[in-house]
Design an enzyme around this catalytic site. Structure first.
Site, mmCIF file in Angstrom:
data_model
loop_
_atom_site.group_PDB
_atom_site.id
_atom_site.type_symbol
_atom_site.label_atom_id
_atom_site.label_comp_id
_atom_site.label_asym_id
_atom_site.label_seq_id
_atom_site.Cartn_x
_atom_site.Cartn_y
_atom_site.Cartn_z
ATOM 1 N N ASP A 30 0.848 -1.188 0.000
ATOM 2 C CA ASP A 30 0.000 0.000 0.000
ATOM 3 C C ASP A 30 0.889 1.246 0.000
ATOM 4 O O ASP A 30 1.459 1.597 1.028
ATOM 5 C CB ASP A 30 -0.885 -0.062 1.256
ATOM 6 C CG ASP A 30 -1.722 1.185 1.463
ATOM 7 O OD1 ASP A 30 -1.779 2.016 0.549
ATOM 8 O OD2 ASP A 30 -2.314 1.297 2.545
ATOM 9 N N ASN A 32 -0.027 4.413 -0.683
ATOM 10 C CA ASN A 32 -0.598 5.707 -0.272
ATOM 11 C C ASN A 32 -1.338 5.663 1.071
ATOM 12 O O ASN A 32 -1.997 6.622 1.464
ATOM 13 C CB ASN A 32 -1.516 6.271 -1.367
ATOM 14 C CG ASN A 32 -2.732 5.377 -1.589
ATOM 15 O OD1 ASN A 32 -2.873 4.340 -0.937
ATOM 16 N ND2 ASN A 32 -3.596 5.774 -2.501
ATOM 17 N N ASP A 34 -3.954 4.022 2.186
ATOM 18 C CA ASP A 34 -5.422 3.976 2.310
ATOM 19 C C ASP A 34 -5.933 2.586 2.698
ATOM 20 O O ASP A 34 -7.132 2.335 2.704
ATOM 21 C CB ASP A 34 -6.083 4.440 1.001
ATOM 22 C CG ASP A 34 -5.803 3.488 -0.157
ATOM 23 O OD1 ASP A 34 -4.992 2.541 0.004
ATOM 24 O OD2 ASP A 34 -6.388 3.686 -1.242
ATOM 25 N N ASP A 38 -1.624 -1.172 -3.983
ATOM 26 C CA ASP A 38 -1.849 -0.408 -5.215
ATOM 27 C C ASP A 38 -0.694 -0.608 -6.198
ATOM 28 O O ASP A 38 0.299 -1.271 -5.888
ATOM 29 C CB ASP A 38 -2.052 1.075 -4.881
ATOM 30 C CG ASP A 38 -1.084 1.553 -3.806
ATOM 31 O OD1 ASP A 38 0.086 1.108 -3.841
ATOM 32 O OD2 ASP A 38 -1.478 2.340 -2.927
ATOM 33 N N ASP A 211 -8.744 -15.815 -17.222
ATOM 34 C CA ASP A 211 -9.597 -16.286 -16.136
ATOM 35 C C ASP A 211 -10.670 -17.250 -16.656
ATOM 36 O O ASP A 211 -11.254 -17.002 -17.722
ATOM 37 C CB ASP A 211 -10.274 -15.056 -15.503
ATOM 38 C CG ASP A 211 -10.982 -15.366 -14.215
ATOM 39 O OD1 ASP A 211 -10.324 -15.774 -13.248
ATOM 40 O OD2 ASP A 211 -12.225 -15.196 -14.159
ATOM 41 N N GLU A 274 -6.440 -20.315 -17.251
ATOM 42 C CA GLU A 274 -6.935 -20.978 -16.047
ATOM 43 C C GLU A 274 -8.086 -21.870 -16.488
ATOM 44 O O GLU A 274 -9.166 -21.379 -16.811
ATOM 45 C CB GLU A 274 -7.440 -19.954 -15.019
ATOM 46 C CG GLU A 274 -7.856 -20.615 -13.722
ATOM 47 C CD GLU A 274 -9.020 -19.955 -13.001
ATOM 48 O OE1 GLU A 274 -9.157 -20.171 -11.795
ATOM 49 O OE2 GLU A 274 -9.819 -19.232 -13.636
HETATM 50 C C1 GLC Z 1 -11.244 -17.458 -11.274
HETATM 51 C C2 GLC Z 1 -10.510 -16.585 -10.290
HETATM 52 C C3 GLC Z 1 -11.344 -16.434 -9.065
HETATM 53 C C4 GLC Z 1 -12.655 -15.786 -9.445
HETATM 54 C C5 GLC Z 1 -13.356 -16.574 -10.547
HETATM 55 C C6 GLC Z 1 -14.454 -15.764 -11.173
HETATM 56 O O1 GLC Z 1 -11.403 -18.755 -10.819
HETATM 57 O O2 GLC Z 1 -9.249 -17.136 -10.031
HETATM 58 O O3 GLC Z 1 -10.703 -15.682 -8.076
HETATM 59 O O4 GLC Z 1 -13.492 -15.733 -8.327
HETATM 60 O O5 GLC Z 1 -12.467 -16.866 -11.596
HETATM 61 O O6 GLC Z 1 -13.925 -14.718 -11.931
#
Ligand code: GLC
Length: 592
Positions: A30, A32, A34, A38, A211, A274
């Site tokens: 972090d 800044n 908050d 970041d 993702d 993923e």
């Molecule tokens: C993937 C991400 C996870 C997220 C999901 C929905 O599995 O790693 O963190 O909740 O996608 O986007």
């Protein structure tokens, strides 16, 4: 320069054996004060990442978001969340990374947007049947007045996978209701994401993590919606292509299109998917015509058991060979209980992976004994085994400090939608325990006014997550509370201790780069017969060529008794060795 060589590795293939460090930006540093990590915080710690010896950083989403799912609900794919910085800060971070020889990978979330994304807002405003609505998956409901969802699918975070909007239609969301699924049969969706890939590539980003890459295309047409299996979202995946929601064969066309975009750049942009698919299907995503690499989650799922790791290695290598790529090794990420804790919990077979660990978290860490000494010892052994393997290694922030899961975050401080939104009262505690901000500085802890059992009073930033400047107002408390025991894992403390987990990671990363990655060789020989006692159910043992000559043998002992250390020069061991034997829960690298 495409043909520039680093050791035996061409510049375009930097990722094939890279060590990639995952940053969960809101919890890294972090800058800044908050309470949220970041982008300038990442820039600030670039020296730390360089000293660690990683080849690349992957940043989980840092885009504008309402944080319904830790940033995976993206409002604008081509911007930085103002709480985390600006595009200028991002450019500065990329410059600093490149100056340190570190590549930058950003997270692309193509399965769903935030419900506040302009496209979803337009879809709501335009009404049923409109082209705007066709970018998402809207359907009429069942029942006389459409008052029932189109079918009984449950979202991954619990609760119905359909949400009704004011005009009566329902939209599909495989995750939180704030994450409407996109319709990838609509060409505009394709264009939108290609624009995003080019936007970040033009800014100097080296690659993308994709993702839920296996979710984008759905079969919602081959039969009436209420005739699909009700458990389609959670059903275990086989390779038959029969699940309407995951791992559809048509998804690969999208990645072939993306490959054309990646190849517009020099060197081509990298991507890793993923895809929680059956191991026999991973290779499809990793094809050089598609993403190029895919996460192999078998390590992350495995119990501490030689046979499981053995199988994971064999499968990972076979899949990589099938795709003509390299595989990946992952023990932890922002979605799973930290492995130092998992390995210290009872290692019993369960119906689903991590069942013991998630149950333990649900009960605030009270249901089973977490033996931290054992967990740490195994985590040390595991990373040496992992770093000796060919392919890419993904390290999740904090694992290099040996952090354990924070199982007892108070319920009212949790952020994960699994815990707070959709799963029902106290059913799942979620993933916040591995997302607690990193401790940078032990001495930074202010004198406490009062302590909760494990946590500080929360009034001020602790353990150097935010810097404290003389005379400046005290920084805000970290967005998730750091427990007092984080002090023992603070970076400054571990930097001063040659026996720390951090020192082990640094030493092993250096040696890996110099002796293993530099050869460009991605082969491996399993050595079942390396010692008479060494059987596959007790040790994982393999050899790889060393850059300076000879072979590096890696032996990890999962058994209950010691095994002999192979003859040769001991280069590295996860614990100090005596009498030429490798004790249980330990790994050694030997040059033979
Ligand atoms: C993937 C991400 C996870 C997220 C999901 C929905 O599995 O790693 O963190 O909740 O996608 O986007």
């Amino acid at each position: 320069m495409a043909d520039e060589q680093h050791g035996g590795v061409s510049a375009a293939e930097w990722w094939k054996q890279a060590v990639v460090y995952q940053i969960y930006p809101r919890s890294f540093k972090d800058a800044n004060g908050d309470g949220l990590g970041d982008i300038p915080g990442v820039t600030k710690q670039m020296g730390y990442l360089e000293a660690l010896g990683v080849d690349a950083i992957w940043l989980s989403p840092f885009y504008p978001s309402n944080l319904a799912d830790g940033g995976y609900d993206v409002i604008d794919y081509r911007n930085v969340d103002p709480r985390l910085g600006t595009l200028d800060d991002f450019d500065e971070m990329v410059r600093a990374a490149h100056a340190s020889g570190i590549k930058v990978i950003v997270d692309i979330v193509p399965n769903h947007t935030s419900d506040c994304h302009v496209m979803f807002q337009e879809a709501l405003a335009a009404g049923p049947g409109s082209p705007e609505r066709d970018r998402y998956i809207f359907r009429p409901g069942r029942g006389e007045a459409g008052e029932l969802p189109p079918n009984d699918w449950q979202s991954s975070f619990g609760g119905p996978a359909w949400e009704r909007v004011a005009d009566g239609e329902w939209y599909l969301h495989l995750f939180a209701k704030e994450q409407p699924d996109l319709n990838w049969k609509n060409p505009e969706v394709h264009e939108e994401f290609k624009k995003t890939l080019r936007f970040w590539s033009d800014r100097g980003v080296d690659g993308f993590r994709v993702d839920v890459a296996h979710a984008l295309v759905k079969d919602l047409e081959s039969r009436p919606l209420d005739e699909f299996p009700a458990d389609a979202v959670s059903a275990p995946l086989d390779t038959s292509g029969s699940n309407p929601l995951w791992d559809r064969p048509e998804v690969h066309q999208i990645y072939r299109e993306w490959r054309e975009v990646f190849n517009e750049y020099e060197p081509p942009r990298f991507a890793v998917g993923e895809a929680w698919v059956h191991p026999d299907h991973q290779y499809l995503y990793a094809s050089p015509e598609e993403l190029g690499q895919v996460f192999n989650f078998e390590f992350a799922k495995a119990n501490w058991c030689a046979a499981d790791f053995h199988r994971a290695i064999e499968e990972g290598l076979a899949s990589a060979e099938r795709s003509g790529s390299t595989t990946t090794w992952v023990m932890s990420n922002h979605d799973v209980v930290r492995h130092a804790s998992r390995y210290g919990l009872p290692q019993v077979a369960a119906r689903a992976h991590h069942q013991i660990a998630t149950d333990w978290v649900l009960r605030d860490g009270a249901s089973y004994i977490e033996d931290r000494a054992v967990g740490e010892r195994r985590a040390r052994a595991a990373i040496l085994m992992e770093l000796a393997l060919p392919g890419s290694v993904y390290i999740y922030q904090g694992e290099e400090l040996g952090l354990f899961e924070v199982a007892d975050i108070p319920w009212d401080r949790l952020e994960d939608p699994q815990a707070v939104n959709t799963s029902g009262a106290r059913q799942i505690k979620g993933r916040d325990g591995c997302r607690v901000p990193l401790p940078w500085c032990a001495g930074d802890l202010p004198a406490p006014a009062s302590w909760n059992a494990n946590f500080g009073d929360g009034a001020t930033g602790t353990f150097g997550f935010a810097d404290r400047t003389e005379g400046a107002p005290a920084p805000a408390a970290p967005h998730l509370p750091q427990p007092l025991w984080f002090e023992d894992f603070a970076v400054d403390r571990e930097e001063a201790d040659p026996a720390s987990m951090l020192a082990l990671y640094r030493g092993a990363l250096q040696l890996r780069a110099r002796e293993l990655t530099a050869t460009g060789d991605t082969g491996l020989t399993m050595l079942e017969d390396i010692t008479p006692e060494a059987q596959a159910d007790k040790v994982v043992a393999f050899g790889r060529p060393a850059a300076s000559g000879g072979t590096i043998l890696c032996v990890a002992n999962f058994g209950e008794t010691a095994v002999p250390v192979p003859e040769g020069e001991v280069l590295l061991s996860s614990i100090p060795l005596e009498d030429g034997v490798l004790p249980r829960d330990a790994t050694v690298w030997v040059r033979a």
